[in-house]
Design an enzyme around this catalytic site. Structure first.
Site, PDB file in Angstrom:
ATOM      1  CE  LYS A  59      39.422 121.256  -0.614  1.00 34.35           C
ATOM      2  NZ  LYS A  59      39.953 121.210  -2.282  1.00 34.35           N
ATOM      3  CD  GLU A  78      35.275 122.804 -10.261  1.00 34.14           C
ATOM      4  OE1 GLU A  78      35.872 123.606  -9.087  1.00 34.14           O
ATOM      5  OE2 GLU A  78      34.797 121.199  -9.295  1.00 34.14           O
ATOM      6  CE1 TYR A 103      40.613 117.374  -2.371  1.00 33.51           C
ATOM      7  CE2 TYR A 103      42.072 118.945  -1.781  1.00 33.51           C
ATOM      8  CZ  TYR A 103      41.350 118.303  -2.436  1.00 33.51           C
ATOM      9  OH  TYR A 103      41.801 118.686  -3.821  1.00 33.51           O
TER      10      TYR A 103
HETATM   11  N1  PMP Z   1      38.177 123.776  -7.664  1.00 36.16           N
HETATM   12  C1  PMP Z   1      38.132 122.895  -7.785  1.00 36.16           C
HETATM   13  C2  PMP Z   1      38.370 121.229  -8.038  1.00 36.16           C
HETATM   14  C3  PMP Z   1      39.170 122.557  -6.504  1.00 36.16           C
HETATM   15  O1  PMP Z   1      40.278 121.774  -6.193  1.00 36.16           O
HETATM   16  C4  PMP Z   1      39.994 124.261  -5.788  1.00 36.16           C
HETATM   17  C5  PMP Z   1      40.695 123.628  -5.023  1.00 36.16           C
HETATM   18  N2  PMP Z   1      40.713 123.349  -3.605  1.00 36.16           N
HETATM   19  C6  PMP Z   1      39.215 124.699  -6.106  1.00 36.16           C
HETATM   20  C7  PMP Z   1      38.424 124.437  -7.091  1.00 36.16           C
HETATM   21  C8  PMP Z   1      38.989 126.057  -5.149  1.00 36.16           C
HETATM   22  O2  PMP Z   1      39.056 126.099  -4.192  1.00 36.16           O
HETATM   23  P1  PMP Z   1      39.241 126.977  -2.533  1.00 36.16           P
HETATM   24  O3  PMP Z   1      39.211 128.685  -3.020  1.00 36.16           O
HETATM   25  O4  PMP Z   1      38.453 126.395  -2.108  1.00 36.16           O
HETATM   26  O5  PMP Z   1      40.663 126.711  -3.072  1.00 36.16           O
END
Ligand code: PMP
Length: 287
Positions: free
Chosen positions: A147, A180, A33
């Site tokens: 993702k 994260e 996604y």
């Molecule tokens: N880490 C994870 C596990 C996430 O799900 C997201 C959000 N999609 C992020 C980091 C941040 O990524 P982004 O800046 O692309 O939204």
């Protein structure tokens, strides 16, 4: 006005937007996604999200549901039909619907779903007061850089955070280092002013916001390090913050209930937020 969602070639009223019970996304989380921010009716960092989507699909050997030009038209059309100026667009691609079997189906066509929803303005208190995080073990599979919709550990972690009054949970690897957040990337500013975020290897999602902010930081002449940091280092940091498509940059003012520095949003963090806001505004400014 009714909400419209896209499913496999059709724009449908949201309540009728359905996928098959044997869709592999539902059966196996065999799907990827993307999440895009919509500002002034435009998609923020569209090219970066589409590039990450393409990478996720390649990693899982899922065929692209359509070419990129056609996909862009679908994304625009869903935004247009929902008349959303500021909001979020979600896109899922699964390997498709097929009789249940772990082995990849030979004939299935990938499923493509696109939904959008309006976003209320971010609660200004999140920026003014900052947010708290808790730390939890990172129990995810070995490839969070892809993702996928396999987000159960993320959902459990976020719920644990909210149950304890925190905004986010920072996941921690076996060596005691932060990977994260459950839906955000994690950053600290060390006592000597170094901006630190974990390197984008297989252990984290390479956030589009993270990437954009790294580019901006370079231009500001700040000292940067892409490396792991421990929970202890985060607790001793001068500042901490998180980044994501839906939150942009938010100050983190407590970790496991202990204040970061004086417990107020850091000045560098607020500067980076302003820089990031300007970067987004410039992308979607009327020509
Ligand atoms: N880490 C994870 C596990 C996430 O799900 C997201 C959000 N999609 C992020 C980091 C941040 O990524 P982004 O800046 O692309 O939204």
């Amino acid at each position: 006005m009714s909400r419209i969602s896209y499913v496999n070639g059709r724009y449908l009223p949201h309540r009728d937007a359905l996928v098959h019970v044997e869709d592999r996304g539902f059966q196996f989380a065999d799907a990827v996604y993307e999440v895009f921010a919509i500002r002034r009716g435009g998609l923020v960092d569209e090219a970066l999200h589409l590039a990450r989507l393409a990478r996720s699909l390649v990693e899982l050997r899922i065929a692209p549901p359509m070419g990129e030009a056609a996909l862009k038209l679908v994304l625009r059309e869903v935004v247009r039909r929902n008349r959303v100026a500021n909001g979020t667009l979600y896109l899922q691609v699964s390997r498709g619907a097929a009789p249940r079997d772990f082995v990849f189906p030979k004939a299935a066509r990938p499923t493509l779903v696109v939904t959008v929803r309006p976003q209320r303005r971010q609660d200004p208190r999140l920026l003014e007061e900052g947010v708290g995080v808790i730390t939890i073990p990172d129990i995810r599979w070995g490839r969070p850089d892809i993702k996928t919709v396999g987000l159960l550990p993320n959902a459990l972690g976020k719920q644990q955070a909210r149950d304890t009054g925190a905004f986010e949970a920072w996941q921690v690897d076996r060596d005691g280092r932060v990977t994260e957040g459950t839906s955000t990337n994690a950053w600290i500013v060390t006592a000597d002013g170094e901006v630190v975020t974990r390197q984008a290897d297989h252990s984290i999602l390479n956030g589009v916001t993270r990437y954009g902010l790294l580019q901006l930081l370079g231009g500001e002449g700040l000292r940067l390090a892409e490396r792991p940091f421990s929970v202890a280092e985060a607790k001793a940091a001068r500042e901490a913050f998180l980044t994501s498509t839906t939150n942009f940059v938010l100050p983190v003012v407590s970790i496991d209930g202990a204040p970061v520095a004086n417990g107020h949003p850091g000045t560098l963090t607020l500067r980076l937020r302003a820089l990031y806001d300007a970067y987004v505004a410039a992308q979607v400014a009327a020509p």
